[in-house]
Motif scaffolding. Structure first.
Motif, PDB file in Angstrom:
ATOM      1  N   ARG A  66       0.280 -15.569  28.931  1.00 12.56           N
ATOM      2  CA  ARG A  66      -0.172 -14.909  27.696  1.00 12.56           C
ATOM      3  C   ARG A  66       0.934 -14.066  27.070  1.00 12.56           C
ATOM      4  O   ARG A  66       1.075 -14.017  25.854  1.00 12.56           O
ATOM      5  N   ARG A 117     -16.528 -19.722  38.586  1.00  8.72           N
ATOM      6  CA  ARG A 117     -16.434 -19.304  37.178  1.00  8.72           C
ATOM      7  C   ARG A 117     -15.251 -18.361  36.965  1.00  8.72           C
ATOM      8  O   ARG A 117     -14.507 -18.486  35.999  1.00  8.72           O
ATOM      9  N   ALA A 120     -11.993 -20.270  37.046  1.00 12.73           N
ATOM     10  CA  ALA A 120     -11.814 -21.011  35.791  1.00 12.73           C
ATOM     11  C   ALA A 120     -11.396 -20.083  34.652  1.00 12.73           C
ATOM     12  O   ALA A 120     -10.530 -20.431  33.845  1.00 12.73           O
ATOM     13  N   GLU A 121     -11.982 -18.911  34.603  1.00  7.83           N
ATOM     14  CA  GLU A 121     -11.638 -17.931  33.559  1.00  7.83           C
ATOM     15  C   GLU A 121     -10.192 -17.464  33.688  1.00  7.83           C
ATOM     16  O   GLU A 121      -9.470 -17.361  32.700  1.00  7.83           O
ATOM     17  N   SER A 124      -7.860 -20.276  32.700  1.00  5.54           N
ATOM     18  CA  SER A 124      -7.864 -20.485  31.244  1.00  5.54           C
ATOM     19  C   SER A 124      -7.041 -19.421  30.522  1.00  5.54           C
ATOM     20  O   SER A 124      -6.588 -19.625  29.406  1.00  5.54           O
ATOM     21  N   ARG A 125      -6.817 -18.292  31.183  1.00  3.45           N
ATOM     22  CA  ARG A 125      -5.992 -17.229  30.616  1.00  3.45           C
ATOM     23  C   ARG A 125      -4.515 -17.394  30.986  1.00  3.45           C
ATOM     24  O   ARG A 125      -3.694 -16.560  30.655  1.00  3.45           O
ATOM     25  N   LYS A 129      -2.163 -20.271  39.554  1.00  2.00           N
ATOM     26  CA  LYS A 129      -3.291 -20.516  40.459  1.00  2.00           C
ATOM     27  C   LYS A 129      -3.202 -19.724  41.763  1.00  2.00           C
ATOM     28  O   LYS A 129      -4.206 -19.173  42.215  1.00  2.00           O
TER      29      LYS A 129
END
Length: 190
Positions: A66, A117, A120-121, A124-125, A129
């Motif tokens: 980001r 969840r 995954a969040e 996605s940011r 991993k």
């Protein structure tokens, strides 16, 4: 190190960003041309990126992905960004793991979600991993997933979810089917 040109322009560099020029050759009155001059200017750009990145990091933890996107949006070159972020990572100012821990900590205040969840969040940011998994392991050492599942179920029941709709909503919140069944069996009131 402060660099001044004969045209009156001045900027700072960090010698670690130099790829070609030996920092010992930079002294008052030294002149550089073509590729050497370009190397010094690139070092100045990397330092400029470093300062901007530190500005973002002083406000909140950032993940590398980001932060890279924010810096690209400011029209910095990718090579300067990579050099500066490598430096900040090596010095411990930038850490995907710390970002993951901070994000998870703030997320638990209003959301009751399971490992799937939350992973995954984080991914996605743009969180790496391995860092995301380490952050999740630490998070679930302090916060039992079964407790979060029970709180999520209570909240969903208050919103009118029952039976299969409740199970589907809990699966969507990232809890495993076995954990959901166990939680619902223990909490006979659902």
């Amino acid at each position: 190190m402060k660099i001044s040109s004969d045209k009156g322009l001045a900027f700072f560099i960090r010698t670690i960003y130099l790829n070609r020029v030996n920092s010992d050759l930079i002294f008052e009155g030294a002149e550089f041309f073509s590729e050497d001059e370009e190397d010094i200017v690139n070092a100045g750009m990397a330092y400029s990126v470093e300062i901007k990145a530190l500005d973002y990091l002083s406000r909140a933890e950032q993940c590398r992905s980001r932060l890279t996107q924010k810096l690209l949006a400011k029209n910095y070159e990718r090579t300067s960004i990579d050099a500066a972020l490598d430096y900040l990572t090596e010095r411990g100012y930038l850490s995907d793991y710390r970002f993951a821990c901070a994000w998870l900590s703030s997320r638990k205040i209003n959301h009751f979600e399971g490992r799937t969840r939350l992973l995954a969040e984080l991914l996605s940011r743009g969180v790496e991993k391995t860092a995301a998994m380490q952050g999740l392991d630490e998070f679930f050492e302090e916060n039992a997933e079964s407790d979060l599942c029970a709180k999520a179920a209570e909240k969903l029941v208050r919103c009118g979810k029952t039976d299969e709709k409740l199970v589907r909503a809990l699966i969507g919140a990232g809890f495993s089917y076995s954990l959901i069944r166990k939680t619902l069996e223990e909490k006979q009131g659902f």
